[in-house]
Design a protein around this motif. Structure first.
Motif, PDB file in Angstrom:
ATOM      1  N   HIS A   7       0.833  -1.189   0.000  1.00 37.44           N
ATOM      2  CA  HIS A   7       0.000   0.000   0.000  1.00 37.44           C
ATOM      3  C   HIS A   7       0.867   1.238   0.000  1.00 37.44           C
ATOM      4  CE1 HIS A   7      -2.831  -2.979   1.606  1.00 37.44           C
ATOM      5  NE2 HIS A   7      -3.737  -2.261   0.978  1.00 37.44           N
ATOM      6  N   THR A   8       0.294   2.309  -0.573  1.00 39.69           N
ATOM      7  CA  THR A   8       1.020   3.580  -0.551  1.00 39.69           C
ATOM      8  C   THR A   8       1.215   4.047   0.879  1.00 39.69           C
ATOM      9  OG1 THR A   8      -0.061   4.107  -2.628  1.00 39.69           O
ATOM     10  CG2 THR A   8       1.026   5.900  -1.492  1.00 39.69           C
ATOM     11  N   ASP A  13       0.084  -1.491   5.544  1.00 39.97           N
ATOM     12  CA  ASP A  13       0.763  -2.778   5.390  1.00 39.97           C
ATOM     13  C   ASP A  13       1.214  -3.319   6.734  1.00 39.97           C
ATOM     14  OD1 ASP A  13       2.387  -1.985   2.242  1.00 39.97           O
ATOM     15  OD2 ASP A  13       0.515  -3.031   2.686  1.00 39.97           O
TER      16      ASP A  13
ATOM     17  N   ASP B 253      -5.780  -2.423  -7.471  1.00 47.40           N
ATOM     18  CA  ASP B 253      -4.643  -1.647  -6.974  1.00 47.40           C
ATOM     19  C   ASP B 253      -5.052  -0.224  -6.654  1.00 47.40           C
ATOM     20  OD1 ASP B 253      -2.025  -3.104  -9.069  1.00 47.40           O
ATOM     21  OD2 ASP B 253      -2.974  -3.745  -7.201  1.00 47.40           O
ATOM     22  N   ARG B 258      -2.924   0.770  -3.507  1.00 48.96           N
ATOM     23  CA  ARG B 258      -1.599   0.247  -3.842  1.00 48.96           C
ATOM     24  C   ARG B 258      -1.066   0.928  -5.084  1.00 48.96           C
ATOM     25  NH1 ARG B 258      -4.192  -4.553  -2.502  1.00 48.96           N
ATOM     26  NH2 ARG B 258      -3.422  -5.453  -0.571  1.00 48.96           N
TER      27      ARG B 258
END
Lengths: 228, 260, 406
Positions: A7-8, A13, B253, B258
């Motif tokens: 994940h960004t 995470d 995503d 993500r």
């Protein structure tokens, strides 16, 4: 469908990682409890059995902690798609693992009840059955951590073996009981033990279903040898 | 990627192989989708993915930009909106638009809502015009707050009220489709919630298309969601499907964060 | 990131901060100095003008009594009421009667004490009230210019025959040879008519051109060429426009020379680029959200421009227009070229009659030899400045009135 990247927001995470670690920890604990319970059963170790019964409380605490983490995750991270399925699956799985621990505790509770003279033959069958069940639990929780639907599906197939074992032990114990009415008490307890192990196997397949759902979004369909 | 709209009567806008260019730059690449009246359709995607550009092709607002060009076919009730038989001015009355930053006219509240019907000749008599203004303001959920001050300037209202005024203005010309380009992104959460509730009430009467950056909003407000990425339509389907089990990895995503 | 934390309170920092404050102070002082210098120049200009021009608004008058029944005037009261009144007045020797009365009052030098055009006041009074012919009446007639400097002035003042009062004729009369009798009204009316023509032509054409160039014209090489040309036109020296007016309006189209029509046309050519530029800037500053909103509701391009964009751009357009008009008001060179430099003794009756404008009038008076014209010139400059300030005031008023918040 496996995750294609982190994940960004890295903290997300980390949260997921910690959750999986917790589930693994619970699984290991339950497995250990089951193995220990069987050992105590075979060796008639009443003190060991007592330790297992007391230790089950820890599993309950872990389940409460896991639940709390999952609720926080849903509230704070607004998970979607596979993250959401993971969270829902994890919530159900920790409940199931706690129940598996309860069954192990139940088995341990019966250890003092089967004390008595004589070797009981079916116990060796029981031990083998428990070994398969424990490995099912171990593998299915690995599949959860790795998000591996195929591995989970493979676990389901081993439930048949557990059910077959149950059938044989059932017949063996019945025969044992008919041979000598003095064995009835002990055999009855062993029947329950067998039942518990069979339920553990079923629960492992439930976990496998959840793992498949989390990974693919689809249900597993009819399982072979359902309802036991 | 198409989604079949079950009842023919429900289909409002049909787009096939639509590409949009700003000069040499291709902003929208071969997009085909249907939009129906019964559902609110949401367009999601990262910045610069072409969702706003595609939205603007639906009412030909891109015509005002020098060097903008559209290929493909877009039909409103079966008529080609880029054909020579289509009057752009009438098209924009039938397909209304609400913008990201509320932009009421610097006129009175009454004038804001009455302007559209007046220039299209929808209400020759004053009584009818009053009726249209009241009806539009009621439908936009603004009547009770402004009924005593219709002569005040539209720009004196709060941000959320201004946006509802813009919605009332769009409704006043009795459109068939309402396009909303991130209508709540400049508003606080309460105003946003009121806009979302308004969208829910308007559903079914007008075909609503909403572009939004906020995925939770798209999930709350729409029944069909289209995910755009780099000018392409990546996935288009039921909102609950897209947000619980999308079929294309790129979609997953993006919505799980993500992406990037 | 810095490896070491920044020392905000170190000595070096303190010196830097002190230097920064000093620089700010210096800048402020320089700014104040510049403003003070400009104000000083302005005060000097206005002060000099006011001092010189104040005298121009005043006039010295001599009281003269005329006994009409006993004078040599052959005028009949009845004749003055009939249709032949003008002819009768013209035929009578009013000038002589005034001279005789002055002589009677002040001695042999009397007639020279009175301004050459002084008898006109008596004529106007008779035309207004013919019954004066039946009795003795006292008039306050303008003294000859330069009387203040002459030795008789104090003696006359002592006798009480001198009156110093406001020179109304300066504001109501037209040009004359005698500085005591000049008036600014002729030039003022000429300026007014010229401005009207300039506005009527430059404003609509300028605004419509700005609208077209900003809203409709496609962005290609031709429109860029037009834009550059208009910008250059605004910088062209005004005398060139005078030559243009001479060549086209006078020589080619044979329009009446020195008329406000021609002057207005010439100045319109000069003012239009200013309006176009101001108009385009005002239109550019209207945010696109207003246009989007109007287009989104289904307004046609014309409706968008006239219902939404133009009202918002109007304050800016008006400001630019007034600036252009104020510049046109003060222009002398082009109007000299088209001939508005003649001696015009009467205010223009219409757009096609010969006229002059305020700046030209000032220029002509400043050229005169007679000393009396100095103060008149300054007074005229004050009138011109007042006109300019009135125009600016109008601009600010209109701009504030049309200002809408968007």
């Amino acid at each position: 469908m496996a995750a294609t990247g982190g994940h960004t927001v890295k903290a997300f995470d980390e949260d997921l990682g910690q959750l999986r670690a917790l589930v693994s920890q619970m699984g290991g604990f339950a497995e250990h409890a089951l193995g220990e319970a069987m050992r105590c059963l075979v060796q008639r170790d009443c003190e060991g059995a007592l330790r297992i019964v007391e230790g089950d409380r820890k599993l309950d605490l872990l389940e409460a902690e896991a639940e709390q983490r999952i609720v926080r995750l849903i509230a704070l991270r607004s998970p979607l798609a596979d993250d959401l399925r993971d969270a829902v699956a994890a919530l159900k799985i920790v409940g199931i693992v706690e129940r598996i621990g309860d069954y192990a505790k139940n088995i341990a509770k019966r250890v003092p009840e089967i004390e008595g003279a004589g070797q009981i033959e079916p116990i060796s069958l029981l031990r083998e059955m428990a070994r398969i069940a424990a490995s099912m639990v171990h593998d299915v929780l690995d599949a959860f951590v790795e998000r591996d639907a195929a591995k989970a599906k493979a676990v389901c197939e081993r439930d048949g073996a557990v059910d077959d074992f149950y059938d044989s032990i059932f017949r063996a114990l019945l025969t044992f009981m008919m041979e000598d009415p003095q064995n009835i008490t002990r055999s009855a307890h062993l029947l329950f033990v067998a039942k518990n192990i069979e339920r553990i196997g079923d629960h492992a397949t439930n976990i496998a279903e959840m793992v498949c759902f989390a990974a693919t979004g689809e249900r597993l369909g009819d399982r072979r040898g359902a309802a036991g | 990627m198409l989604t079949d709209i079950e009842a023919k009567a429900d289909l409002k806008i049909r787009a096939r192989a639509v590409s949009a260019f700003y000069g040499a730059k291709k902003a929208v690449d071969d997009v085909s989708l249907d939009i129906g009246t019964e559902h609110v359709t949401a367009f999601i995607g990262p910045s610069g993915c072409g969702k706003s550009t595609f939205l603007r092709t639906l009412n030909r607002m891109n015509d005002t930009i020098a060097g903008a060009r559209v290929e493909g076919r877009i039909e409103l009730d079966g008529e080609d909106i880029y054909g020579s038989a289509m009057d752009v001015v009438q098209l924009r009355a039938r397909v209304g638009m609400v913008f990201q930053k509320p932009n009421p006219f610097p006129k009175s509240i009454f004038e804001n809502v009455a302007y559209g019907p007046r220039i299209h000749g929808l209400a020759p008599r004053k009584a009818e015009l009053d009726g249209i203004v009241e009806r539009s303001l009621r439908r936009a959920g603004l009547w009770d707050e402004v009924k005593d001050r219709l002569a005040e300037s539209g720009t004196a209202l709060s941000g959320g009220q201004q946006q509802r005024l813009c919605i009332a203005r769009a409704i006043a010309v009795d459109p068939e489709v309402i396009l909303m380009d991130e209508p709540a992104s400049a508003l606080d959460p309460i105003a946003t919630a009121r806009i979302e509730e308004l969208i829910h009430e308007l559903r079914g009467r007008y075909a609503i298309v909403i572009v939004t950056h906020n995925m939770q909003q798209a999930a709350r407000v729409s029944q069909r969601t289209a995910f755009f990425h780099l000018g392409e339509l990546v996935e288009y389907g039921d909102t609950s499907e897209i947000f619980t089990n999308p079929k294309v990895p790129r979609t997953q995503d993006y919505i799980t964060g993500r992406y990037g | 990131m810095n490896s070491a934390p920044t020392l905000w309170r170190s000595e070096a920092m303190r010196i830097r901060v002190a230097g920064r404050y000093a620089a700010e102070r210096r800048f402020r002082l320089i700014g104040l100095g510049a403003v003070a210098l400009s104000l000083g120049f302005l005060a000097f200009l206005l002060g000099t003008m006011a001092l010189n021009g104040a005298a121009g608004f005043m006039e010295t008058r001599l009281k003269v009594a005329i006994d009409f029944p006993r004078s040599d005037l052959f005028l009949d009261a009845a004749a003055l009421q009939g249709p032949g009144a003008q002819a009768a007045l013209a035929g009578a020797d009013i000038e002589g009667a005034v001279a005789a009365a002055a002589q009677a009052r002040f001695g042999a030098a009397g007639p020279r004490l009175i301004s050459d055009a002084g008898w006109l006041r008596v004529r106007d009074a008779l035309a207004a009230d013919p019954s004066l012919l039946g009795r003795k009446a006292e008039f306050s007639l303008p003294a000859a210019s330069g009387l203040e400097g002459r030795p008789e002035y104090h003696a006359l003042q002592a006798t009480g025959a001198l009156v110093r009062g406001f020179n109304l004729r300066f504001l109501t009369g037209s040009d004359a040879t005698d500085p005591a009798a000049v008036g600014i009204w002729g030039a003022f009316k000429g300026s007014l008519l010229t401005m009207v023509v300039t506005f009527a032509i430059a404003f609509p054409i300028g605004v419509l051109s700005a609208l077209y160039l900003e809203e409709y014209a496609p962005r290609n090489r031709w429109t860029e060429l037009i834009e550059v040309s208009i910008n250059n036109l605004a910088a062209v020296p005004s005398i060139i426009f005078g030559l243009l007016g001479l060549a086209v309006f006078l020589n080619f189209m044979h329009m009446p020379r020195s008329a406000p029509l021609v002057g207005g046309l010439t100045l319109a050519l000069m003012t239009m680029p200013v309006i176009v530029i101001a108009g385009r800037n005002a239109l550019k500053s209207v945010p696109p959200s207003v246009r989007d909103a109007a287009l989104g509701i289904g307004a046609s391009p014309v409706q968008v421009v006239f219902h939404h964009v133009l009202p918002l751009a109007l304050p800016g357009i008006l400001t630019g227009t007034i600036i252009g008009m104020a510049r046109a008001l003060g222009e002398t060179a082009p109007l000299l070229m088209i001939g508005m430099r003649a001696f015009i003794a009467a205010p223009p009756g219409g757009l096609d009659e010969p006229a002059t404008v305020l700046p030209v009038q000032i220029f002509l008076w400043s050229d005169e030899v007679s000393r009396g014209f100095v103060e008149k010139t300054s007074a005229a400059i004050l009138v011109l400045l007042a006109f300019l300030m009135a125009m600016n005031g109008l601009a600010i008023f209109l701009r504030n009135r049309f200002e809408t918040r968007w």
